[in-house]
Design an enzyme around this catalytic site. Structure first.
Site, mmCIF file in Angstrom:
data_model
loop_
_atom_site.group_PDB
_atom_site.id
_atom_site.type_symbol
_atom_site.label_atom_id
_atom_site.label_comp_id
_atom_site.label_asym_id
_atom_site.label_seq_id
_atom_site.Cartn_x
_atom_site.Cartn_y
_atom_site.Cartn_z
ATOM 1 N N HIS A 236 0.813 -1.220 0.000
ATOM 2 C CA HIS A 236 0.000 0.000 0.000
ATOM 3 C C HIS A 236 0.849 1.274 0.000
ATOM 4 C CE1 HIS A 236 1.144 -0.163 4.251
ATOM 5 N NE2 HIS A 236 0.871 1.114 4.316
HETATM 6 C C1 UD1 Z 1 -1.146 6.098 5.917
HETATM 7 C C2 UD1 Z 1 0.267 6.498 6.319
HETATM 8 C C3 UD1 Z 1 1.209 5.325 6.090
HETATM 9 C C4 UD1 Z 1 0.715 4.079 6.799
HETATM 10 C C5 UD1 Z 1 -0.722 3.790 6.410
HETATM 11 C C6 UD1 Z 1 -1.243 2.662 7.267
HETATM 12 C C7 UD1 Z 1 0.914 8.864 6.021
HETATM 13 C C8 UD1 Z 1 1.651 9.829 5.171
HETATM 14 N N1 UD1 Z 1 0.775 7.618 5.516
HETATM 15 O O1 UD1 Z 1 -1.130 5.829 4.519
HETATM 16 O O2 UD1 Z 1 2.478 5.643 6.600
HETATM 17 O O3 UD1 Z 1 1.513 2.996 6.433
HETATM 18 O O4 UD1 Z 1 -1.534 4.952 6.650
HETATM 19 O O5 UD1 Z 1 -2.302 1.981 6.652
HETATM 20 O O6 UD1 Z 1 0.462 9.213 7.095
HETATM 21 N N2 UD1 Z 1 -8.564 5.761 2.366
HETATM 22 C C9 UD1 Z 1 -9.802 5.187 2.529
HETATM 23 N N3 UD1 Z 1 -10.280 5.013 3.791
HETATM 24 C C10 UD1 Z 1 -9.601 5.392 4.877
HETATM 25 C C11 UD1 Z 1 -8.351 5.995 4.711
HETATM 26 C C12 UD1 Z 1 -7.839 6.156 3.450
HETATM 27 O O7 UD1 Z 1 -10.473 4.819 1.576
HETATM 28 O O8 UD1 Z 1 -10.092 5.188 6.001
HETATM 29 C C13 UD1 Z 1 -8.016 5.914 1.007
HETATM 30 C C14 UD1 Z 1 -8.307 7.265 0.397
HETATM 31 O O9 UD1 Z 1 -8.485 7.079 -0.978
HETATM 32 C C15 UD1 Z 1 -7.033 8.033 0.639
HETATM 33 C C16 UD1 Z 1 -5.967 6.955 0.559
HETATM 34 O O10 UD1 Z 1 -6.595 5.790 1.072
HETATM 35 O O11 UD1 Z 1 -6.839 9.055 -0.278
HETATM 36 C C17 UD1 Z 1 -4.716 7.291 1.340
HETATM 37 O O12 UD1 Z 1 -4.995 7.567 2.702
HETATM 38 P P1 UD1 Z 1 -3.926 8.360 3.636
HETATM 39 O O13 UD1 Z 1 -4.431 8.429 5.005
HETATM 40 O O14 UD1 Z 1 -3.549 9.627 2.950
HETATM 41 O O15 UD1 Z 1 -2.646 7.480 3.577
HETATM 42 P P2 UD1 Z 1 -2.438 5.895 3.650
HETATM 43 O O16 UD1 Z 1 -2.052 5.433 2.291
HETATM 44 O O17 UD1 Z 1 -3.586 5.252 4.337
HETATM 45 N N1 UDP Z 2 -3.349 -5.420 9.331
HETATM 46 C C1 UDP Z 2 -4.640 -5.914 9.545
HETATM 47 N N2 UDP Z 2 -5.390 -6.266 8.461
HETATM 48 C C2 UDP Z 2 -4.920 -6.170 7.187
HETATM 49 C C3 UDP Z 2 -3.618 -5.669 6.976
HETATM 50 C C4 UDP Z 2 -2.847 -5.292 8.068
HETATM 51 O O1 UDP Z 2 -5.083 -6.043 10.691
HETATM 52 O O2 UDP Z 2 -5.653 -6.511 6.253
HETATM 53 C C5 UDP Z 2 -2.542 -5.001 10.490
HETATM 54 C C6 UDP Z 2 -1.234 -5.734 10.655
HETATM 55 O O3 UDP Z 2 -1.411 -6.853 11.500
HETATM 56 C C7 UDP Z 2 -0.321 -4.682 11.263
HETATM 57 C C8 UDP Z 2 -0.874 -3.383 10.773
HETATM 58 O O4 UDP Z 2 -2.186 -3.652 10.283
HETATM 59 O O5 UDP Z 2 -0.409 -4.689 12.682
HETATM 60 C C9 UDP Z 2 -0.007 -2.801 9.688
HETATM 61 O O6 UDP Z 2 -0.640 -1.685 9.153
HETATM 62 P P1 UDP Z 2 -0.297 -1.085 7.723
HETATM 63 O O7 UDP Z 2 0.353 -2.109 6.882
HETATM 64 O O8 UDP Z 2 -1.548 -0.464 7.230
HETATM 65 O O9 UDP Z 2 0.678 0.122 8.079
HETATM 66 P P2 UDP Z 2 2.256 0.238 8.311
HETATM 67 O O10 UDP Z 2 2.654 -0.715 9.367
HETATM 68 O O11 UDP Z 2 2.918 0.008 7.000
HETATM 69 O O12 UDP Z 2 2.412 1.666 8.732
#
Ligand code: UD1
Ligand code: UDP
Length: 365
Positions: free
Chosen positions: A205
């Site tokens: 992601h």
């Molecule tokens: C964010 C964090 C990333 C982390 C990830 C965990 C930053 C810069 N990035 O990335 O470090 O690894 O969370 O999962 O803070 N969206 C939804 N529903 C939601 C949230 C997001 O549909 O509840 C979609 C939207 O299209 C949005 C995109 O995901 O534009 C990105 O969301 P955003 O919160 O900007 O960053 P993540 O990619 O989730």
């Molecule tokens: N995770 C989850 N369901 C999923 C994918 C990830 O519960 O479908 C959990 C996973 O066990 C871990 C955390 O989400 O604890 C990792 O989050 P993510 O990969 O979104 O973010 P990152 O760690 O890269 O910031």
């Protein structure tokens, strides 16, 4: 309140859950602030339910926006709450925009800042998360580093030793509490039609991987090629960011890769524990694979979790298909008896004990 805890995304909810529990156990007065960075049920509410967390006391509902707008709104919102609640310390965890917002808000007020999971460095300044980590550590008062490696990175940047506390990572606390529960309760393998040791798990992601069409396509090709050589099906719980890119780019997902919804925590842990191999670009997943003894192949050129590579649990393969293929085969052939480098599962206890010992948090039990 004595302590305020700010969170906003899936990994923060999971990794702060043991800290929240520790506050409950010590009967510490705390306030929970949710920025609303994640808001989809399956990235947010489902974790509050499954981890039995209280509803946030404050919810900013900031949602998805550009970096500047999202972070800016969160700073203003957290500042208002801190001025109103007057906590002694604000705790944030990890490297998201929610973390940076909390750090900036607290650092301008008479509120100490505690950074859980401090000192991680990928040394890749293209990553938004790297900016968030560095800035947060430099304004933090309590830097809770998971390992000596992360503590050393902080020292190398000239940060005073007095601010650094090596506690292990709270992810170990969370996995320890839930892995058996997951094995007992989860029916995810049956639900998805996969068998123990006979599938691979994929998560991808990261912005730098999925926001660029060719890179995302290469990554999928490489994972499918490896899976084909290993005769494994691949389960890919897809993050909404990646899903929207797949649709936008109109990418074909290879047959071996099965897209499923983001999984609940217990189901996801069970998938991790029983997978033959894990492909990921997630930070938390690299750690959990290492803790659970499952080989991991990281679809990045660098990692801020080098401990996983050092103990032999993880290999960096980037997104070149042949490198992914070769790395996956090498990892499935290697032994899995490495030591977990992220501590003994008492990080949250150590964090609260550290705060208690200091003058700034006198009222902590
Ligand atoms: C964010 C964090 C990333 C982390 C990830 C965990 C930053 C810069 N990035 O990335 O470090 O690894 O969370 O999962 O803070 N969206 C939804 N529903 C939601 C949230 C997001 O549909 O509840 C979609 C939207 O299209 C949005 C995109 O995901 O534009 C990105 O969301 P955003 O919160 O900007 O960053 P993540 O990619 O989730
Ligand atoms: N995770 C989850 N369901 C999923 C994918 C990830 O519960 O479908 C959990 C996973 O066990 C871990 C955390 O989400 O604890 C990792 O989050 P993510 O990969 O979104 O973010 P990152 O760690 O890269 O910031």
């Amino acid at each position: 309140a004595t302590v305020a805890i700010a969170l906003g995304t899936r990994p923060e909810i999971i990794k702060l859950s043991p800290v929240i529990r520790e506050c409950e156990r010590r009967d510490i007065n705390y306030e929970l602030i949710h920025t609303g960075q994640h808001y989809s049920d399956n990235l947010d509410q489902v974790f509050f339910d499954q981890l039995e967390l209280p509803d946030p006391d404050h919810h900013l509902q900031v949602g998805s926006k550009s970096h500047g707008k999202q972070t800016g709104e969160m700073i203003a919102g957290i500042e208002d709450i801190l001025l109103d609640v007057e906590p002694e310390v604000l705790l944030v965890q990890g490297d998201t925009n929610s973390v940076l917002a909390g750090a900036i808000a607290a650092s301008k007020l008479d509120v100490a800042l505690g950074h859980v999971e401090a000192g991680l460095r990928s040394f890749d300044r293209e990553m938004p998360e790297e900016t968030n980590r560095v800035l947060t550590d430099h304004v933090g008062d309590y830097l809770f580093a998971p390992t000596e490696t992360s503590a050393d990175y902080l020292r190398d940047e000239g940060i005073d030793d007095k601010r650094i506390h090596v506690t292990g990572n709270t992810v170990v606390d969370a996995v320890g509490r839930h892995r058996e529960l997951a094995a007992e309760k989860s029916s995810v393998l049956d639900d998805l039609g996969v068998a123990v040791g006979e599938f691979a798990l994929l998560t991808a992601h990261r912005a730098e991987n999925v926001d660029e069409r060719d890179r995302f396509a290469e990554l999928l090709t490489g994972v499918a090629r490896a899976a084909s050589s290993l005769d494994l099906d691949v389960v890919y719980p897809i993050h909404p960011r990646a899903e929207s890119r797949l649709n936008e780019f109109d990418l074909d997902v290879p047959d071996r890769i099965h897209l499923v919804e983001p999984q609940e925590y217990l189901d996801f842990l069970e998938l991790e524990r029983t997978a033959r191999l894990i492909f990921t670009d997630s930070g938390g997943v690299q750690e959990e694979a290492c803790i659970l003894g499952v080989p991991c192949v990281t679809l990045r050129e660098n990692t801020e979790r080098p401990e996983t590579v050092d103990v032999g649990a993880n290999r960096l393969v980037g997104t070149d298909p042949q490198t992914i293929h070769d790395g996956a085969l090498a990892m499935t052939n290697s032994t899995t008896d490495w030591e977990n480098p992220f501590g003994d599962g008492t990080a949250s206890e150590q964090i609260m004990a550290t705060l208690r010992q200091t003058h700034s948090v006198r009222t902590i039990q």
